[in-house]
Enzyme design. Structure first.
Site, PDB file in Angstrom:
ATOM      1  CB  CYS A  34      -1.786   4.226  11.967  1.00 46.03           C
ATOM      2  SG  CYS A  34      -2.131   6.001  12.138  1.00 46.03           S
ATOM      3  CG  HIS A  74       1.094   5.335   8.166  1.00 40.01           C
ATOM      4  ND1 HIS A  74       0.000   4.531   7.908  1.00 40.01           N
ATOM      5  CD2 HIS A  74       0.614   6.424   8.806  1.00 40.01           C
ATOM      6  CE1 HIS A  74      -1.086   5.123   8.363  1.00 40.01           C
ATOM      7  NE2 HIS A  74      -0.745   6.268   8.911  1.00 40.01           N
ATOM      8  CD  GLU A 132       1.484   1.992   5.742  1.00 42.68           C
ATOM      9  OE1 GLU A 132       0.481   2.719   5.865  1.00 42.68           O
ATOM     10  OE2 GLU A 132       2.104   1.511   6.726  1.00 42.68           O
TER      11      GLU A 132
END
Length: 196
Positions: free
Chosen positions: A76, A176, A178
């Site tokens: 990011c 992102h 994750e």
């Protein structure tokens, strides 16, 4: 051994947990001197680029990142900080990945670009292994890296922008991973497996 760089500009727990789910044991580091002891590193980031960049410079991270010769990936804002410059605060960044970060030209769409969106593969690379066209990942951003030779994967929101970039041992993901379910897990595993 994976280092997660804690510059105070990110919620790093979600990144740490994502790597733990892959069987890794990442270490959150708070001192630039620690970086050289790790096989690979993550630079996460959220917030305003000028604030984050000032913290990197003031705390000695810029030199440590410049000298690092193993795989290092920004996520990011962390990806944007690896580029040459950003319009967000009009600051010079780390300059490890060619290209500028500019405000997304979203037209009639809402900003920031937030939510799930498709990916398009521009180039094959170890970081894109197993990725297929039109898979979706989770974005939250209003600035983006312009598409250039460093772009491996692009996204589309009002304009085409870089979603994954890489140059030498440095890489970045605008979204992102994750928070991007199975696709994100695969991409993080690709980073773990990436050999220079």
């Amino acid at each position: 051994m994976i280092a997660i760089i804690n510059t105070g500009c990110a919620n790093i727990n979600s990144v740490r947990f994502a790597f733990e789910r892959l069987g890794q044991t990442p270490t959150v580091i708070t001192s630039p001197e620690q970086l050289k002891g790790f096989e690979r590193a993550i630079l996460p980031g959220v917030g305003h680029a000028s604030v984050a960049m000032k913290r990197l410079v003031d705390n000695g991270w810029q030199q440590a990142i410049n000298e690092y010769q193993r795989p290092l990936m920004g996520i990011c804002l962390g990806m944007q900080l690896l580029c040459e410059s950003t319009e967000e605060g009009n600051v010079q960044c780390l300059g490890k990945i060619p290209g500028q970060v500019k405000a997304l030209d979203v037209g009639s769409l809402t900003s920031p670009h937030m939510g799930w969106n498709n990916l398009s593969i521009n180039k094959e690379h170890a970081l894109t292994k197993g990725l297929t066209q039109d898979e979706q990942v989770y974005f939250v951003h209003s600035f983006a890296h312009t598409v250039n030779d460093a772009t491996l994967v692009s996204g589309e929101y009002g304009q085409t922008f870089s979603a994954i970039v890489a140059k030498d041992n440095y890489a970045g993901m605008q979204f992102h991973p994750e928070r991007s379910a199975k696709v994100g897990t695969r991409l993080l595993q690709n980073f773990v497996d990436w050999q220079l």
